[in-house]
Structures are given as structure tokens and as C-alpha cells.
Design a protein around this motif. Structure first.
Motif, PDB file in Angstrom:
ATOM      1  N   ILE A   1       0.857  -1.182   0.000  1.00 22.09           N
ATOM      2  CA  ILE A   1       0.000   0.000   0.000  1.00 22.09           C
ATOM      3  C   ILE A   1       0.895   1.233   0.000  1.00 22.09           C
ATOM      4  O   ILE A   1       1.563   1.532   0.989  1.00 22.09           O
ATOM      5  CB  ILE A   1      -0.925   0.008   1.232  1.00 22.09           C
ATOM      6  CG1 ILE A   1      -1.777  -1.260   1.264  1.00 22.09           C
ATOM      7  CG2 ILE A   1      -1.814   1.247   1.228  1.00 22.09           C
ATOM      8  CD1 ILE A   1      -2.651  -1.368   2.497  1.00 22.09           C
ATOM      9  N   ASP A   2       0.932   1.950  -1.122  1.00 24.19           N
ATOM     10  CA  ASP A   2       1.756   3.154  -1.161  1.00 24.19           C
ATOM     11  C   ASP A   2       1.047   4.295  -0.432  1.00 24.19           C
ATOM     12  O   ASP A   2      -0.095   4.160   0.021  1.00 24.19           O
ATOM     13  CB  ASP A   2       2.109   3.531  -2.597  1.00 24.19           C
ATOM     14  CG  ASP A   2       0.882   3.816  -3.460  1.00 24.19           C
ATOM     15  OD1 ASP A   2      -0.203   4.112  -2.910  1.00 24.19           O
ATOM     16  OD2 ASP A   2       0.997   3.752  -4.699  1.00 24.19           O
ATOM     17  N   GLU A   3       1.730   5.414  -0.308  1.00 21.89           N
ATOM     18  CA  GLU A   3       1.191   6.505   0.496  1.00 21.89           C
ATOM     19  C   GLU A   3      -0.115   7.087  -0.045  1.00 21.89           C
ATOM     20  O   GLU A   3      -1.042   7.342   0.734  1.00 21.89           O
ATOM     21  CB  GLU A   3       2.242   7.605   0.666  1.00 21.89           C
ATOM     22  CG  GLU A   3       1.927   8.544   1.803  1.00 21.89           C
ATOM     23  CD  GLU A   3       3.144   9.341   2.219  1.00 21.89           C
ATOM     24  OE1 GLU A   3       3.334  10.441   1.672  1.00 21.89           O
ATOM     25  OE2 GLU A   3       3.905   8.859   3.077  1.00 21.89           O
ATOM     26  N   PRO A   4      -0.257   7.317  -1.362  1.00 22.39           N
ATOM     27  CA  PRO A   4      -1.553   7.809  -1.850  1.00 22.39           C
ATOM     28  C   PRO A   4      -2.710   6.876  -1.518  1.00 22.39           C
ATOM     29  O   PRO A   4      -3.796   7.332  -1.159  1.00 22.39           O
ATOM     30  CB  PRO A   4      -1.331   7.917  -3.365  1.00 22.39           C
ATOM     31  CG  PRO A   4       0.139   8.152  -3.511  1.00 22.39           C
ATOM     32  CD  PRO A   4       0.758   7.310  -2.437  1.00 22.39           C
ATOM     33  N   LYS A   5      -2.498   5.554  -1.619  1.00 20.41           N
ATOM     34  CA  LYS A   5      -3.560   4.606  -1.279  1.00 20.41           C
ATOM     35  C   LYS A   5      -3.821   4.620   0.224  1.00 20.41           C
ATOM     36  O   LYS A   5      -4.961   4.484   0.672  1.00 20.41           O
ATOM     37  CB  LYS A   5      -3.192   3.204  -1.753  1.00 20.41           C
ATOM     38  CG  LYS A   5      -3.184   3.032  -3.268  1.00 20.41           C
ATOM     39  CD  LYS A   5      -2.978   1.589  -3.646  1.00 20.41           C
ATOM     40  CE  LYS A   5      -3.051   1.420  -5.171  1.00 20.41           C
ATOM     41  NZ  LYS A   5      -1.893   2.032  -5.849  1.00 20.41           N
ATOM     42  N   GLU A   6      -2.754   4.764   1.007  1.00 17.61           N
ATOM     43  CA  GLU A   6      -2.923   4.855   2.452  1.00 17.61           C
ATOM     44  C   GLU A   6      -3.787   6.064   2.826  1.00 17.61           C
ATOM     45  O   GLU A   6      -4.677   5.979   3.679  1.00 17.61           O
ATOM     46  CB  GLU A   6      -1.556   4.965   3.129  1.00 17.61           C
ATOM     47  CG  GLU A   6      -1.625   5.145   4.639  1.00 17.61           C
ATOM     48  CD  GLU A   6      -0.259   5.375   5.260  1.00 17.61           C
ATOM     49  OE1 GLU A   6      -0.193   5.565   6.484  1.00 17.61           O
ATOM     50  OE2 GLU A   6       0.749   5.379   4.515  1.00 17.61           O
TER      51      GLU A   6
END
Length: 348
Positions: free
Chosen positions: A80-85
Motif C-alpha cells: 500500500i503506497d502513500e496515496p492509497k494509504e
């Protein structure tokens, strides 16, 4: 436990962080600005229809996005990358905003947002879109969601003896976000056999009619009803104390909060959720005392400042760049520290 900066650099650091926070936080003289900030993030207080919750319960592209999030949560958190987080946090924030209204005192909202942003600048992830919100709830609770969303109740703020206690609570919640504790907890639930039963029970009572939205809402509600793992709470206590101290606050602020929780009656409805979703306060105090020892005693000594004093400063104390912003932390007066370390007393 990572120790804070040395006393020699605490004051210059505090002033620099305050100046930077004031350039980052969208604050101006109009009371509507905090509400506009939440609306710009997609937030709202309605439990159906528009706003962020509407994005969770809507169909079409939102459903596909939700399906992607559910799929991610069943795999590694590292995927889970930061934008998805941040997107996951936005949707979980909708669950919280849909259950309780915002407190109408916009000066208080600005103050808590400024205070939280200042502390978050000392964290490992200062660049997140940090947002701090006061819920109109007399209970004693604080919550966080991935991506930088932190909620505290008005009842909790009313029971903070001074700013250092509130700072300790915010630092604890900030640590949950920086360590991605909620994502790890949701992944464990999503991977468990219990998740199928959980979703089925939600679909029976949920009129949304969207399977993906129901799955996500079920995950969120389950997370905030049962709380995080005890190990995560202990980690948030230890790291939160160090974080609050690096921000220039009394390291024993959170300790004082836990001492208050220790005396709360289990059947007191004000504290029911806080006590049910966290380890016993006595155990948390013992873990903190082991971690802190006397290492942070040198960061004490300045007279405490209350939240009421921050919201209604005396004219003579209002000086410097922060004075023009209602509710802002004034580097000339903050941070505040308690005169004595309560954690050094035996708590048996």
C-alpha cells in the motif's frame, strides 16, 4: 525509545516548527475555515448522501476503487503506497465523521489543528496531509485513521488539565498513523476467517446495497469497536512520549492522562470505549516507566499552560508571529511542561 533533541536546541526548534506550521496550516480569521478545510478533504457530518461518506457508499468508480482497497488490505501492508494509504484514511475518517458531529467552536478546532500539526512536524512523516478534528461528544476518546487524520472528543479536551496532556494524547495518535498500526490491524482482520462472518452480519443491517462499501464499513467499524493490538498501544505510548518531548512539551503529559484513566470507573459511560479499546492504564503506566526511567526528567520545569489560556490569551502575552492567529501555539509562551514527574511515584 528514541530520545528527543537536547535542551539546548529545543527552543529554537520549537520556534522554527511553529513558524513552519503557520505557513502550512490553512488558518485565517473566518470561523468557517475549518469546516471548509474538512469539506475540501471530502468530509461531512451526514451519515448518508454527499461528502466523504457518500464517496464510500456510492457506486460506479468508487466501488471499483473500494474493491482495489479491499484487495490491497488482504495482501502485504508494504504494497500500500502513500496515496492509497491516504485514500483508506479518508474513507475511514468518513466512518468517524458520519457517527459524530463536529464541535461548533471553530476557535477550538483551529487551536487543536495547529497544535497537532506542530507536533506532527516532529514525527517521521511530517509531509502527510495532517488534519486534526474535535468531535462534539462528551465522552473521553481519541481516534486516528491512516494518512494523517486524528479525531479527539470535546469531552477529552475538557478533562485535560493542561496543554501538555493534550499534546501527549495527540502524539500517541500521530504515532499510530506514522507506524501504520491501523493498516496492519485491518489486514489481519481482512485475512481472517472472521471477516466473512463480519461482512455478512453488516450486509443484513446495512441499506447501502453496495458490497464493497459494506465490506469497508464493516472493517472500519470493527477496527474502532475492538481497538488495536496491545503491542501497538504500548508502542504509541513510548514513541508518543518521545515525540511530544521533541516538540517541546512536558514528557509526563501522557503519564498524567493515564493516571486519570486509572482512576476511572469501568462502568462510567464517559470512559467506556477508551477503557475497552486500550490495555489497562496501570499496565501502560508500568510500561512507560520502564521505557522512560529518568532519561526525560531534564525536559521539565516550565509552568503548565491550559487549553483555556491558549484560546483566551492575555493581551500582554500575545506577541510574536503566532499572536495574529487565534488558537495558534505561541513560541514565546509554549511549550508548557509540568513541574514534577508523576511517573516516578510508585503506582501499586
Amino acid at each position: 525509545m528514541r530520545l528527543p533533541f537536547s535542551p539546548a536546541c529545543t527552543r529554537p526548534l520549537a520556534a522554527a516548527c511553529t513558524a513552519l506550521a503557520l505557513t502550512l496550516v490553512p488558518v485565517c480569521g473566518h470561523a468557517q475555515n475549518v469546516m471548509n478545510l474538512l469539506n475540501s478533504l471530502g468530509g461531512g457530518t451526514s451519515s448518508s448522501g454527499g461528502g466523504l461518506l457518500g464517496a464510500v457508499t456510492g457506486g460506479g468508480g468508487n466501488a471499483a476503487r473500494g474493491d482495489d482497497l479491499i484487495s490491497l488490505l488482504t495482501r502485504s501492508v508494504e504494497s500500500i503506497d502513500e496515496p492509497k494509504e491516504i485514500e483508506i484514511g479518508r474513507q475511514l475518517a468518513a466512518v468517524l465523521l458520519g457517527s459524530k458531529p463536529l464541535h461548533p467552536d471553530m476557535a477550538l478546532q483551529r487551536y487543536v489543528n495547529n497544535l497537532g500539526r506542530w507536533i506532527s512536524l516532529q514525527s517521521e512523516r511530517p509531509h502527510l496531509p495532517w488534519t486534526f478534528v474535535v468531535l462534539d461528544d462528551p465522552g473521553y476518546n481519541a481516534f486516528a485513521a491512516p494518512g494523517g487524520y486524528v479525531f479527539v472528543t470535546k469531552g477529552l479536551i475538557d478533562r485535560c488539565a493542561d496543554e501538555a496532556e493534550l499534546a501527549g494524547i495527540l502524539a500517541h495518535e500521530i504515532t499510530h498513523v506514522t507506524a501504520r498500526h491501523h493498516l496492519h490491524a485491518m489486514r489481519k482482520t481482512a485475512q481472517s476467517g472472521m471477516f466473512t462472518q463480519l461482512v455478512a452480519s453488516q450486509i443484513k443491517t446495512n441499506a447501502v446495497g453496495n458490497l464493497v462499501a459494506s465490506q469497508f464499513l464493516a472493517l472500519g467499524r470493527n477496527l474502532y469497536a475492538r481497538g488495536l493490538d496491545q503491542a501497538d498501544e504500548y508502542d504509541a505510548d513510548r514513541t508518543g512520549v518521545a515525540l511530544a518531548t521533541r516538540a517541546g512539551f512536558d514528557p509526563y503529559g501522557l503519564v498524567a492522562v493515564l493516571q486519570q484513566l486509572r482512576t476511572a470507573a469501568p462502568d462510567n459511560p464517559m470512559f467506556t470505549l477508551a477503557l475497552a479499546t486500550h490495555p489497562p492504564a496501570q499496565a501502560r503506566l508500568e510500561q512507560l516507566e520502564l521505557a522512560m526511567g529518568k532519561n526525560l526528567d531534564g525536559f521539565m520545569g516550565v509552568a503548565p499552560v491550559t487549553v483555556a489560556q491558549r484560546l483566551n490569551p492575555q493581551p500582554s502575552a500575545a506577541s510574536g508571529p503566532a499572536a495574529a492567529v487565534p488558537g495558534a501555539v505561541n513560541p514565546a509562551a509554549a511549550p508548557a511542561r509540568k513541574p514534577a514527574p508523576p511517573a516516578r511515584k510508585k503506582t501499586s
